[in-house]
Each structure stands twice: as structure tokens, then as C-alpha cells.
Design a protein around this motif. Structure first.
Motif, PDB file in Angstrom:
ATOM      1  N   PRO A 197      37.476  49.657  40.017  1.00 46.55           N
ATOM      2  CA  PRO A 197      36.873  48.248  39.247  1.00 46.55           C
ATOM      3  C   PRO A 197      38.737  48.046  38.569  1.00 46.55           C
ATOM      4  CG  PRO A 197      35.517  50.339  37.697  1.00 46.55           C
ATOM      5  CD  PRO A 197      36.713  50.767  39.102  1.00 46.55           C
ATOM      6  N   ARG A 198      38.335  46.814  38.625  1.00 48.45           N
ATOM      7  CA  ARG A 198      40.222  45.506  38.639  1.00 48.45           C
ATOM      8  C   ARG A 198      40.889  47.008  37.164  1.00 48.45           C
ATOM      9  NH1 ARG A 198      43.347  42.091  40.085  1.00 48.45           N
ATOM     10  NH2 ARG A 198      41.250  40.973  40.958  1.00 48.45           N
TER      11      ARG A 198
ATOM     12  N   LEU B 243      41.395  33.250  45.957  1.00 46.87           N
ATOM     13  CA  LEU B 243      41.808  34.531  47.024  1.00 46.87           C
ATOM     14  C   LEU B 243      43.166  35.333  46.584  1.00 46.87           C
ATOM     15  CD1 LEU B 243      40.853  34.207  49.771  1.00 46.87           C
ATOM     16  CD2 LEU B 243      42.714  32.563  50.460  1.00 46.87           C
ATOM     17  N   ILE B 244      44.025  34.671  45.994  1.00 48.37           N
ATOM     18  CA  ILE B 244      45.334  34.483  46.633  1.00 48.37           C
ATOM     19  C   ILE B 244      46.101  35.693  45.269  1.00 48.37           C
ATOM     20  CG2 ILE B 244      47.968  34.306  46.023  1.00 48.37           C
ATOM     21  CD1 ILE B 244      47.106  31.809  47.557  1.00 48.37           C
ATOM     22  N   PHE B 245      45.531  35.909  44.224  1.00 42.31           N
ATOM     23  CA  PHE B 245      45.234  36.154  42.410  1.00 42.31           C
ATOM     24  C   PHE B 245      44.120  36.686  42.092  1.00 42.31           C
ATOM     25  CE2 PHE B 245      49.303  33.483  43.340  1.00 42.31           C
ATOM     26  CZ  PHE B 245      50.939  34.381  43.255  1.00 42.31           C
ATOM     27  N   ARG B 246      43.369  36.205  41.671  1.00 42.02           N
ATOM     28  CA  ARG B 246      43.340  36.365  40.857  1.00 42.02           C
ATOM     29  C   ARG B 246      41.846  37.389  41.228  1.00 42.02           C
ATOM     30  NH1 ARG B 246      43.732  30.879  37.617  1.00 42.02           N
ATOM     31  NH2 ARG B 246      42.275  30.120  39.429  1.00 42.02           N
ATOM     32  N   ASN B 247      41.009  37.482  42.188  1.00 43.72           N
ATOM     33  CA  ASN B 247      40.160  37.767  42.791  1.00 43.72           C
ATOM     34  C   ASN B 247      40.297  38.850  43.846  1.00 43.72           C
ATOM     35  OD1 ASN B 247      38.180  36.300  40.779  1.00 43.72           O
ATOM     36  ND2 ASN B 247      37.567  35.144  42.519  1.00 43.72           N
ATOM     37  N   ALA B 248      42.462  38.655  44.099  1.00 40.64           N
ATOM     38  CA  ALA B 248      42.354  39.787  45.160  1.00 40.64           C
ATOM     39  C   ALA B 248      42.178  40.901  45.135  1.00 40.64           C
ATOM     40  CB  ALA B 248      44.323  39.298  45.593  1.00 40.64           C
ATOM     41  N   ARG B 249      42.377  42.415  45.260  1.00 41.43           N
ATOM     42  CA  ARG B 249      42.261  43.143  45.166  1.00 41.43           C
ATOM     43  C   ARG B 249      43.456  44.096  45.850  1.00 41.43           C
ATOM     44  NH1 ARG B 249      38.007  45.079  41.987  1.00 41.43           N
ATOM     45  NH2 ARG B 249      39.807  46.741  41.722  1.00 41.43           N
ATOM     46  N   THR B 250      43.592  45.568  45.879  1.00 44.04           N
ATOM     47  CA  THR B 250      44.613  46.205  46.533  1.00 44.04           C
ATOM     48  C   THR B 250      42.734  47.553  47.307  1.00 44.04           C
ATOM     49  OG1 THR B 250      46.733  46.269  45.223  1.00 44.04           O
ATOM     50  CG2 THR B 250      45.836  48.278  46.775  1.00 44.04           C
ATOM     51  N   TYR B 251      43.360  47.676  48.746  1.00 45.24           N
ATOM     52  CA  TYR B 251      41.773  48.028  48.845  1.00 45.24           C
ATOM     53  C   TYR B 251      41.908  49.639  49.830  1.00 45.24           C
ATOM     54  CZ  TYR B 251      39.012  43.529  48.588  1.00 45.24           C
ATOM     55  OH  TYR B 251      38.330  42.606  48.368  1.00 45.24           O
TER      56      TYR B 251
ATOM     57  N   GLY C 240      39.217  44.106  53.779  1.00 39.17           N
ATOM     58  CA  GLY C 240      38.749  45.491  53.183  1.00 39.17           C
ATOM     59  C   GLY C 240      37.517  45.413  52.517  1.00 39.17           C
ATOM     60  N   THR C 241      36.413  46.633  52.359  1.00 38.51           N
ATOM     61  CA  THR C 241      35.302  46.102  51.885  1.00 38.51           C
ATOM     62  C   THR C 241      35.116  47.117  50.357  1.00 38.51           C
ATOM     63  OG1 THR C 241      35.182  48.732  52.646  1.00 38.51           O
ATOM     64  CG2 THR C 241      34.896  47.601  54.013  1.00 38.51           C
ATOM     65  N   THR C 242      33.925  47.156  49.893  1.00 37.81           N
ATOM     66  CA  THR C 242      33.938  47.303  48.639  1.00 37.81           C
ATOM     67  C   THR C 242      33.481  49.412  48.401  1.00 37.81           C
ATOM     68  OG1 THR C 242      31.930  47.259  49.127  1.00 37.81           O
ATOM     69  CG2 THR C 242      33.262  45.575  47.913  1.00 37.81           C
ATOM     70  N   GLU C 243      34.007  50.113  49.433  1.00 38.75           N
ATOM     71  CA  GLU C 243      33.990  51.253  49.612  1.00 38.75           C
ATOM     72  C   GLU C 243      34.962  52.083  48.968  1.00 38.75           C
ATOM     73  OE1 GLU C 243      33.321  55.173  52.231  1.00 38.75           O
ATOM     74  OE2 GLU C 243      33.475  52.890  53.735  1.00 38.75           O
ATOM     75  N   ASN C 244      34.790  52.652  47.853  1.00 40.54           N
ATOM     76  CA  ASN C 244      36.497  52.989  47.169  1.00 40.54           C
ATOM     77  C   ASN C 244      37.022  52.188  46.888  1.00 40.54           C
ATOM     78  OD1 ASN C 244      35.689  55.962  47.971  1.00 40.54           O
ATOM     79  ND2 ASN C 244      36.897  55.079  50.060  1.00 40.54           N
TER      80      ASN C 244
END
Length: 197
Positions: free
Chosen positions: A183-184, A13-21, A176-180
């Protein structure tokens, strides 16, 4: 597993799967959540407990629009659509609070008149506090979109006029949404970035 370790789910949640939305749902972020983020982030360490970060949570449409007008074109819609964008600023007279924040030494005297040390300490430690903010937000179930790409002087004039606070960076907060969502991007391996001596 030790009780003192976070679970894999927490680390994801905090690191591995977290993204810049880059885009956001309409789900709001409450003042209670913003307060909870701050209560966590303020506990992170800074040099001599100097805590130079000063935050402006742009939540109203008026505040977000004012901030968007200070940003480069590619960041304007991100700010407008995020339920909150926080300005992480830095108080260039942070040392005036050191008698309270670091009472066991005369830390204020280390900084008074030393503009280079003030600037370096404010920048490093407000950036650290901004990172703590993002970790806290993620830990509390929110997503983050940190950014540069704004006119520092315009933000200063719009949000910190007549003060010694200057902006460091911005961070959108929300769901966040997956729009825009790109890929990591790859990260450097341990061997590429680290050495043990």
C-alpha cells in the motif's frame, strides 16, 4: 487550462499514481524506449551542465544475473525479473567534458584538484539525473523500481572496471504488476515539510 500545463492524467501518471514496483510483467522494454528515456532525461538541468551520470542498461539475462549477484538478497529477484535494470553511475572526471558542455566559462578549473567538490557535485547531480530518468520513464509509459541495497564495490568491479565511474543507485524499468506491491506509504504534508519565509 494553459497549454503549458500537464493534464491531471499526466500528473497522475508521473507522480500521484506512480509507484515503486517490486515485480514485473514479461513485456519487454526495447532499445528504442531506452534511447527515448535518455533523450528526455539528458535535458534536465545539472550544475554547470556537468551531467555526471553514466548509465548501464542491464537488459540481457547475463547482465541482469551479473548485477543480481551484486545485490542484497531481497533485491536479487527484482533485478532478475525486470526486463531492464539501469545502473546510474557517476563519472568522477565529469569535469573533463565541461569545456564542451559549459563553454562560456572555464568550469573545468573549478573542479581540478578539488576532490571534495568533485565528489559532492558528482553525487548530487547524478542523483538528479537518476530522478529525471524515472520521470522520463514514467512519462513514456514505463514503471520504475529504484533501489539501493547492493554492494557498491562489486558493481564497480563488475560493470565499471578500470574506470573512474562509480555506481550511485539502481532502477528497474518495465511494466510493473500488483504482486508484492505495498500500500502507498504516507507522505509529509506541506506544513510538516515546508515553510515560506
Amino acid at each position: 487550462m494553459s497549454d503549458h500545463l500537464l493534464s491531471d492524467r499526466d500528473l497522475d501518471l508521473i507522480f500521484r499514481n506512480a509507484r515503486t514496483y517490486n515485480s514485473w510483467s514479461e513485456r519487454p522494454v526495447s532499445a528504442v524506449e531506452l534511447n527515448a528515456i535518455y533523450e528526455l532525461m539528458r535535458m534536465g538541468p545539472t550544475a554547470a551542465n556537468c551531467a555526471p551520470a553514466r548509465l548501464v542498461f542491464c537488459q540481457s539475462e547475463e547482465a541482469r544475473e551479473k548485477l543480481a549477484a551484486c545485490a542484497m538478497e531481497g533485491n536479487q529477484d527484482k533485478i532478475r525479473s525486470a526486463p531492464v535494470t539501469v545502473i546510474i553511475g557517476q563519472d568522477m572526471e565529469f569535469y573533463e567534458k565541461l569545456p564542451d558542455l559549459f563553454p562560456h566559462a572555464d568550469a573545468r578549473s573549478w573542479f581540478v584538484g578539488n576532490d571534495d567538490l568533485i565528489a559532492e557535485t558528482a553525487a548530487r547531480n547524478s542523483t538528479l539525473q537518476g530522478a529525471y530518468l524515472m520521470i522520463a520513464a514514467r512519462a513514456l509509459g514505463l514503471d520504475c523500481g529504484p533501489m539501493s541495497g547492493f554492494d557498491k564495490d562489486q558493481v564497480k568491479e563488475a560493470f565499471f572496471p578500470g574506470t573512474v565511474i562509480t555506481p550511485n543507485f539502481l532502477c528497474c524499468l518495465g511494466h510493473g504488476t500488483t504482486e508484492n506491491l505495498f500500500p502507498r506509504s504516507p507522505r509529509l504534508s506541506f506544513d510538516e515539510a515546508c515553510e515560506i519565509r
